[in-house]
Design an enzyme around this catalytic site. Structure first.
Site, PDB file in Angstrom:
ATOM      1  N   ASP A  90      -7.623  20.098 -12.971  1.00 40.47           N
ATOM      2  CA  ASP A  90      -8.002  18.778 -13.481  1.00 40.47           C
ATOM      3  C   ASP A  90      -7.687  18.792 -14.980  1.00 40.47           C
ATOM      4  O   ASP A  90      -8.380  19.444 -15.768  1.00 40.47           O
ATOM      5  CB  ASP A  90      -9.500  18.529 -13.216  1.00 40.47           C
ATOM      6  CG  ASP A  90      -9.947  17.139 -13.666  1.00 40.47           C
ATOM      7  OD1 ASP A  90      -9.316  16.578 -14.585  1.00 40.47           O
ATOM      8  OD2 ASP A  90     -10.946  16.632 -13.112  1.00 40.47           O
ATOM      9  N   TYR A  95     -16.723  18.627 -13.072  1.00 39.68           N
ATOM     10  CA  TYR A  95     -17.085  17.217 -13.254  1.00 39.68           C
ATOM     11  C   TYR A  95     -18.089  16.804 -12.167  1.00 39.68           C
ATOM     12  O   TYR A  95     -17.882  17.089 -10.985  1.00 39.68           O
ATOM     13  CB  TYR A  95     -15.819  16.360 -13.175  1.00 39.68           C
ATOM     14  CG  TYR A  95     -16.094  14.878 -13.243  1.00 39.68           C
ATOM     15  CD1 TYR A  95     -16.483  14.282 -14.435  1.00 39.68           C
ATOM     16  CD2 TYR A  95     -15.981  14.074 -12.118  1.00 39.68           C
ATOM     17  CE1 TYR A  95     -16.758  12.932 -14.498  1.00 39.68           C
ATOM     18  CE2 TYR A  95     -16.247  12.714 -12.181  1.00 39.68           C
ATOM     19  CZ  TYR A  95     -16.634  12.153 -13.370  1.00 39.68           C
ATOM     20  OH  TYR A  95     -16.912  10.805 -13.432  1.00 39.68           O
ATOM     21  N   LYS A 104      -9.166   7.990 -18.565  1.00 43.37           N
ATOM     22  CA  LYS A 104      -9.477   8.578 -19.861  1.00 43.37           C
ATOM     23  C   LYS A 104      -8.246   8.516 -20.780  1.00 43.37           C
ATOM     24  O   LYS A 104      -7.831   7.427 -21.121  1.00 43.37           O
ATOM     25  CB  LYS A 104      -9.992  10.007 -19.658  1.00 43.37           C
ATOM     26  CG  LYS A 104     -10.989  10.152 -18.480  1.00 43.37           C
ATOM     27  CD  LYS A 104     -12.323   9.455 -18.709  1.00 43.37           C
ATOM     28  CE  LYS A 104     -13.182   9.373 -17.443  1.00 43.37           C
ATOM     29  NZ  LYS A 104     -13.454  10.625 -16.767  1.00 43.37           N
ATOM     30  N   ARG A 123       0.848  -1.200   0.000  1.00 42.40           N
ATOM     31  CA  ARG A 123       0.000   0.000   0.000  1.00 42.40           C
ATOM     32  C   ARG A 123       0.880   1.246   0.000  1.00 42.40           C
ATOM     33  O   ARG A 123       0.601   2.219  -0.679  1.00 42.40           O
ATOM     34  CB  ARG A 123      -0.951   0.020   1.209  1.00 42.40           C
ATOM     35  CG  ARG A 123      -1.681   1.350   1.316  1.00 42.40           C
ATOM     36  CD  ARG A 123      -2.866   1.418   2.283  1.00 42.40           C
ATOM     37  NE  ARG A 123      -2.856   0.491   3.369  1.00 42.40           N
ATOM     38  CZ  ARG A 123      -2.111   0.617   4.480  1.00 42.40           C
ATOM     39  NH1 ARG A 123      -1.330   1.662   4.638  1.00 42.40           N
ATOM     40  NH2 ARG A 123      -2.155  -0.300   5.415  1.00 42.40           N
TER      41      ARG A 123
HETATM   42  C1  LIG Z   1     -13.890  10.914 -15.380  1.00 45.60           C
HETATM   43  C2  LIG Z   1     -13.447  12.170 -14.777  1.00 45.60           C
HETATM   44  C3  LIG Z   1     -13.131  12.265 -13.411  1.00 45.60           C
HETATM   45  C4  LIG Z   1     -13.306  11.085 -12.460  1.00 45.60           C
HETATM   46  O1  LIG Z   1     -12.432  10.046 -12.742  1.00 45.60           O
HETATM   47  P1  LIG Z   1     -12.758   8.496 -12.412  1.00 45.60           P
HETATM   48  O2  LIG Z   1     -11.539   7.818 -12.919  1.00 45.60           O
HETATM   49  O3  LIG Z   1     -14.009   8.146 -13.148  1.00 45.60           O
HETATM   50  O4  LIG Z   1     -12.935   8.396 -10.936  1.00 45.60           O
HETATM   51  C5  LIG Z   1     -12.653  13.468 -12.938  1.00 45.60           C
HETATM   52  N1  LIG Z   1     -12.528  14.549 -13.731  1.00 45.60           N
HETATM   53  C6  LIG Z   1     -12.844  14.511 -15.038  1.00 45.60           C
HETATM   54  C7  LIG Z   1     -12.676  15.735 -15.871  1.00 45.60           C
HETATM   55  C8  LIG Z   1     -13.317  13.341 -15.610  1.00 45.60           C
HETATM   56  O5  LIG Z   1     -13.648  13.307 -16.909  1.00 45.60           O
END
Ligand SMILES: *Cc1c(COP(=O)(O)O)cnc(C)c1O
Length: 396
Positions: A169, A97, A194, A45
């Site tokens: 982000d 988001y 993504k 961890r």
């Molecule tokens: C998908 C997404 C998240 C969250 O990520 P997960 O991997 O689904 O927890 C956060 N910010 C943006 C801009 C996203 O597209």
């Protein structure tokens, strides 16, 4: 050295065996020579060699002092909020988001951390929202789904002047297109689910810190709260990142062509894509990023859920699904999917109209994707003509 050469050679050869691919260290613990004497790893961890390699590669890509990898993008966001304490305030981008909104509103609010959502495309709006309790500014740029662009460098200057942390982000842009730390941000988060992963085969998140001190703090919360990325998913993430620059180039090129096609289609009302001159953030996006990304949103002249439903169920290559950033093209209808829980009036006011459709443009041949959109519009046109005929027959 080009970014692709640098990236490929930042992936180490295993010093133990010479393995050219990064080994998956599927282990929970590490044998010690004497109590507290180990080879840099004691419990998985806290640290795992496969995860550590993924973290170093991503820290390098974003130009940070260090990175921590998490089991999801939301776990990464959660770790950043743990830098705050009760009474602190966050100023956040208004079309944040949805999952981040839920985390702030349903979890952190009850611990006394409050969030002021503002239009961050206007730096003076952020300036006026600052109070003595503001500790963090949260940007997403481009945003989801209307791809609004905020000026990272200007916001970073403002944040610095008020001793406030800036976190960006960077999921939609990826470090290939935009490097917020270089523009003055303190922290970057990614949903590595993504573009970083890129193959729609894992859930992962990363926090990248500008300074060693912030990197250590985030690492502390990563270990203390424990939502770490598994060794296998770390391997998949590395495997995905190896081709990130190449993938992003094709995502960009395809999206630009498709956005231009959509902009002149008679059934389309508005197109949201920062690569179009008509986009209000076009000049800024050109200045602060190296490309405009693979996400396009558009609305239909017939602004109804029914019309959008016909379109999103008529595409062949664009698969109907949430998420984005993978090799396969996806189509989504935010009003009925990702933004369903937002009250209609609030959603429409944010620009997410009933017919808004979002495309995550994949790596298929451009011509095939264009043809797919064309035939989906043809189906919509046939249906609209049939409805018009029925309506006029009924009124006769
Ligand atoms: C998908 C997404 C998240 C969250 O990520 P997960 O991997 O689904 O927890 C956060 N910010 C943006 C801009 C996203 O597209």
């Amino acid at each position: 050295m080009s970014i692709i050469t640098q990236l490929i050679h930042s992936i180490p050869v295993d010093p133990q065996t010479g393995a050219i691919a990064v080994p998956i260290y599927q282990t929970s613990t590490f044998v010690q020579d004497a109590p507290g004497v180990n080879k840099g790893y004691d419990y998985a961890r806290s640290n795992n060699p496969t995860r550590e390699t993924a973290e170093k590669i991503i820290a390098g890509l974003e130009g940070g002092a260090g990175a921590s990898a998490f089991a999801s993008g939301l776990a990464a966001i959660d770790a950043v909020i743990k830098l705050l304490k009760s009474g602190d305030e966050i100023i956040a981008v208004d079309d944040i988001y949805g999952g981040a909104f839920r985390l702030f509103d349903k979890v952190y609010k009850k611990f006394g951390i409050t969030v002021n959502y503002v239009d961050t495309t206007d730096v003076s709006t952020i300036f006026h929202a600052i109070t003595p309790a503001t500790r963090l500014i949260w940007l997403e740029t481009p945003t989801n789904p209307t791809l609004k662009i905020s000026d990272i460098e200007a916001v970073a200057k403002l944040a610095k002047a008020h001793n406030i942390l800036l976190c960006v982000d960077n999921t939609f842009a990826s470090p290939i297109l935009q490097q917020p730390l270089e523009l003055g941000a303190d922290l970057v988060v990614h949903s590595a689910t993504k573009y970083l992963g890129g193959h729609s085969d894992l859930i992962a998140g990363v926090v990248i810190s500008k300074t060693e001190q912030l990197a250590q703090e985030i690492k502390f919360y990563q270990n203390a709260s424990g939502a770490v990325l598994s060794p296998f998913d770390s391997f998949l993430l590395i495997r995905g990142i190896e081709t990130l620059p190449l993938r992003i180039r094709v995502h960009n090129d395809n999206a630009q062509r498709l956005a231009e096609f959509l902009e002149q289609h008679p059934l389309v009302d508005k197109v949201y894509y920062p690569g179009l001159k008509s986009h209000p953030g076009h000049e800024l996006a050109k200045r602060q990023s190296k490309g405009f990304g693979g996400i396009i949103s558009f609305t239909l002249k017939e602004d109804t859920t029914a019309a959008a439903t016909t379109f999103v169920t008529s595409t062949k290559y664009f698969k109907l699904a949430e998420s984005l950033g993978g090799i396969k093209s996806l189509v989504a209808h935010p009003a009925a999917m990702t933004h369903k829980s937002i009250p209609d009036e609030k959603r429409r006011a944010a620009g997410v109209s009933d017919s808004l459709i979002r495309l995550s443009v994949g790596l298929e041949e451009t011509g095939d994707l264009l043809e797919d959109l064309r035939q989906a519009f043809d189906k919509l046109a046939v249906q609209q003509a049939a409805h018009a005929a029925t309506a006029s027959a009924a009124s006769n």
